[in-house]
Design a protein around this motif. Structure first.
Motif, PDB file in Angstrom:
ATOM      1  N   LEU A 199       0.652  -1.731  -0.001  1.00 48.68           N
ATOM      2  CA  LEU A 199       0.040   0.537   0.111  1.00 48.68           C
ATOM      3  C   LEU A 199       0.922   1.135  -0.230  1.00 48.68           C
ATOM      4  CD1 LEU A 199      -2.432  -1.193   2.413  1.00 48.68           C
ATOM      5  CD2 LEU A 199      -2.762  -1.182   0.388  1.00 48.68           C
ATOM      6  N   VAL A 200       1.844   1.574   0.772  1.00 47.85           N
ATOM      7  CA  VAL A 200       3.072   2.336   0.758  1.00 47.85           C
ATOM      8  C   VAL A 200       3.662   2.730  -0.332  1.00 47.85           C
ATOM      9  CG1 VAL A 200       5.505   3.393   1.887  1.00 47.85           C
ATOM     10  CG2 VAL A 200       3.269   2.322   3.434  1.00 47.85           C
ATOM     11  N   ILE A 201       3.595   1.183  -1.498  1.00 44.67           N
ATOM     12  CA  ILE A 201       4.147   1.887  -2.122  1.00 44.67           C
ATOM     13  C   ILE A 201       3.599   2.082  -3.720  1.00 44.67           C
ATOM     14  CG2 ILE A 201       5.189   0.973  -4.414  1.00 44.67           C
ATOM     15  CD1 ILE A 201       6.776  -0.664  -2.374  1.00 44.67           C
ATOM     16  N   ARG A 202       2.437   1.815  -3.223  1.00 41.21           N
ATOM     17  CA  ARG A 202       0.998   2.437  -3.974  1.00 41.21           C
ATOM     18  C   ARG A 202       0.802   3.832  -4.193  1.00 41.21           C
ATOM     19  NH1 ARG A 202      -2.245  -2.861  -4.506  1.00 41.21           N
ATOM     20  NH2 ARG A 202      -2.614  -1.793  -2.221  1.00 41.21           N
ATOM     21  N   ALA A 203       0.578   3.825  -2.478  1.00 43.22           N
ATOM     22  CA  ALA A 203       0.413   5.437  -2.379  1.00 43.22           C
ATOM     23  C   ALA A 203       1.413   6.564  -2.865  1.00 43.22           C
ATOM     24  CB  ALA A 203      -0.409   5.936  -0.294  1.00 43.22           C
ATOM     25  N   LEU A 204       3.053   6.166  -2.383  1.00 44.68           N
ATOM     26  CA  LEU A 204       4.197   7.585  -2.578  1.00 44.68           C
ATOM     27  C   LEU A 204       4.065   7.285  -3.763  1.00 44.68           C
ATOM     28  CD1 LEU A 204       6.347   9.053  -0.877  1.00 44.68           C
ATOM     29  CD2 LEU A 204       7.699   6.339  -1.787  1.00 44.68           C
ATOM     30  N   VAL A 205       4.000   6.916  -4.712  1.00 42.92           N
ATOM     31  CA  VAL A 205       4.347   6.077  -6.377  1.00 42.92           C
ATOM     32  C   VAL A 205       3.192   6.369  -7.628  1.00 42.92           C
ATOM     33  CG1 VAL A 205       5.274   5.626  -8.258  1.00 42.92           C
ATOM     34  CG2 VAL A 205       5.871   5.628  -5.995  1.00 42.92           C
ATOM     35  N   GLN A 210      13.072  -4.544  -8.765  1.00 44.37           N
ATOM     36  CA  GLN A 210      12.856  -4.216  -9.729  1.00 44.37           C
ATOM     37  C   GLN A 210      12.018  -2.937  -9.952  1.00 44.37           C
ATOM     38  OE1 GLN A 210       9.635  -7.526 -10.748  1.00 44.37           O
ATOM     39  NE2 GLN A 210      10.471  -7.320 -13.352  1.00 44.37           N
ATOM     40  N   ILE A 211      10.963  -3.034  -9.242  1.00 43.66           N
ATOM     41  CA  ILE A 211      10.313  -1.492  -9.744  1.00 43.66           C
ATOM     42  C   ILE A 211      11.503  -0.175  -9.127  1.00 43.66           C
ATOM     43  CG2 ILE A 211       8.779  -0.499  -7.709  1.00 43.66           C
ATOM     44  CD1 ILE A 211       7.118  -2.788  -7.272  1.00 43.66           C
ATOM     45  N   LYS A 212      12.080  -0.673  -7.773  1.00 45.21           N
ATOM     46  CA  LYS A 212      13.202   0.669  -7.899  1.00 45.21           C
ATOM     47  C   LYS A 212      14.138   0.559  -8.892  1.00 45.21           C
ATOM     48  CE  LYS A 212      16.825   2.030  -4.928  1.00 45.21           C
ATOM     49  NZ  LYS A 212      18.331   0.846  -4.961  1.00 45.21           N
ATOM     50  N   THR A 213      14.409  -0.708  -9.704  1.00 48.56           N
ATOM     51  CA  THR A 213      15.420  -0.553 -11.195  1.00 48.56           C
ATOM     52  C   THR A 213      14.353  -0.219 -12.233  1.00 48.56           C
ATOM     53  OG1 THR A 213      15.388  -2.537 -11.573  1.00 48.56           O
ATOM     54  CG2 THR A 213      17.327  -1.293  -9.982  1.00 48.56           C
ATOM     55  N   LYS A 214      13.373  -1.002 -12.540  1.00 44.21           N
ATOM     56  CA  LYS A 214      12.857  -0.793 -13.726  1.00 44.21           C
ATOM     57  C   LYS A 214      11.539   0.153 -13.983  1.00 44.21           C
ATOM     58  CE  LYS A 214      14.267  -5.105 -15.160  1.00 44.21           C
ATOM     59  NZ  LYS A 214      13.981  -6.416 -15.423  1.00 44.21           N
ATOM     60  N   SER A 215      11.350   0.829 -12.869  1.00 48.09           N
ATOM     61  CA  SER A 215       9.793   1.835 -13.070  1.00 48.09           C
ATOM     62  C   SER A 215      10.191   3.410 -13.534  1.00 48.09           C
ATOM     63  CB  SER A 215       9.165   2.271 -11.755  1.00 48.09           C
ATOM     64  OG  SER A 215       8.475   3.047 -11.686  1.00 48.09           O
ATOM     65  N   LYS A 216       9.974   3.590 -14.257  1.00 46.49           N
ATOM     66  CA  LYS A 216      10.389   5.296 -14.937  1.00 46.49           C
ATOM     67  C   LYS A 216       9.134   5.839 -13.722  1.00 46.49           C
ATOM     68  CE  LYS A 216      10.785   4.234 -18.998  1.00 46.49           C
ATOM     69  NZ  LYS A 216      10.657   3.978 -20.579  1.00 46.49           N
ATOM     70  N   ALA A 217       8.332   6.048 -13.397  1.00 52.82           N
ATOM     71  CA  ALA A 217       8.119   6.908 -12.465  1.00 52.82           C
ATOM     72  C   ALA A 217       8.898   6.650 -10.950  1.00 52.82           C
ATOM     73  CB  ALA A 217       6.815   5.822 -11.712  1.00 52.82           C
ATOM     74  N   VAL A 218       9.697   5.263 -10.846  1.00 55.53           N
ATOM     75  CA  VAL A 218      10.407   5.267  -8.929  1.00 55.53           C
ATOM     76  C   VAL A 218      11.682   6.189  -9.216  1.00 55.53           C
ATOM     77  CG1 VAL A 218      11.723   3.832  -7.777  1.00 55.53           C
ATOM     78  CG2 VAL A 218       9.454   3.407  -8.287  1.00 55.53           C
ATOM     79  N   SER A 219      12.217   5.909 -10.627  1.00 54.20           N
ATOM     80  CA  SER A 219      13.263   6.464 -11.465  1.00 54.20           C
ATOM     81  C   SER A 219      13.417   8.216 -10.842  1.00 54.20           C
ATOM     82  CB  SER A 219      13.963   5.966 -12.538  1.00 54.20           C
ATOM     83  OG  SER A 219      13.376   6.835 -13.361  1.00 54.20           O
ATOM     84  N   ALA A 220      12.550   9.170 -10.999  1.00 57.90           N
ATOM     85  CA  ALA A 220      12.362  10.135 -11.135  1.00 57.90           C
ATOM     86  C   ALA A 220      11.950  10.724  -9.727  1.00 57.90           C
ATOM     87  CB  ALA A 220      11.097  10.447 -12.060  1.00 57.90           C
ATOM     88  N   ASN A 221      11.746   9.580  -8.251  1.00 58.69           N
ATOM     89  CA  ASN A 221      11.132   9.825  -7.399  1.00 58.69           C
ATOM     90  C   ASN A 221      12.167   9.902  -6.027  1.00 58.69           C
ATOM     91  OD1 ASN A 221      10.082  10.053  -4.529  1.00 58.69           O
ATOM     92  ND2 ASN A 221       8.044   9.626  -5.655  1.00 58.69           N
TER      93      ASN A 221
END
Length: 143
Positions: free
Chosen positions: A29-35, A102-113
């Motif tokens: 839930l935290v990950i989805r809310a944060l991104v 995987q989310i940390k390294t491959k998500s474009k949304a996370v790469s900018a956050n």
């Protein structure tokens, strides 16, 4: 976790598993809310993980209740079932860690956050803690 619990160690690991499976469930839930702009494939994966972690958490709670009702006397069969649940929980945490990496390294949304990256690192470390104590217990129980 302290390892001076002796023969009560399997009961202690159930307490840890109960806590960490709930934590991992909340972390989805935290990950989805944060991104909020997280890619749909990761949102769906996290939703599936939320359900799976909730199910494991419920199983752990049932085992804790069973152990408590048994007067904290674990039969060989119950002891084996507890160890199997711990092993399953450990493997589940390893897979959850993999998803977070995987989310940390491959998500474009996370790469900018940068905050999301830091939170994912924290979530990974917390799950790694549970993996470590679970492995210690399982290795301790091997003949």
């Amino acid at each position: 976790m302290q390892f001076y619990y002796g023969p009560q160690m399997p009961l202690r690991i159930l307490d840890e598993a109960e806590f960490w499976k709930h934590q991992e469930e909340e972390h989805t839930l935290v990950i989805r809310a944060l991104v909020p702009n997280l890619e749909e494939e990761y949102v769906e994966a996290l939703e599936e993980w939320e359900a799976a972690l909730s199910e494991t958490h419920k199983k752990v709670v049932r085992f804790i209740e069973t152990v408590a009702r048994s007067g904290y006397q674990l039969s060989q069969a119950l002891q084996q079932q507890v160890m199997q649940l711990v092993s399953f929980s450990l493997q589940q945490s390893l897979q959850f860690i993999n998803l977070c990496q995987q989310i940390k390294t491959k998500s474009k949304a996370v790469s900018a956050n940068q905050t999301a990256k830091a939170v994912l690192d924290h979530i990974i470390r917390e799950s790694e803690y549970f993996v470590g104590i679970s492995q210690a217990l399982l290795y301790q129980q091997q003949p």
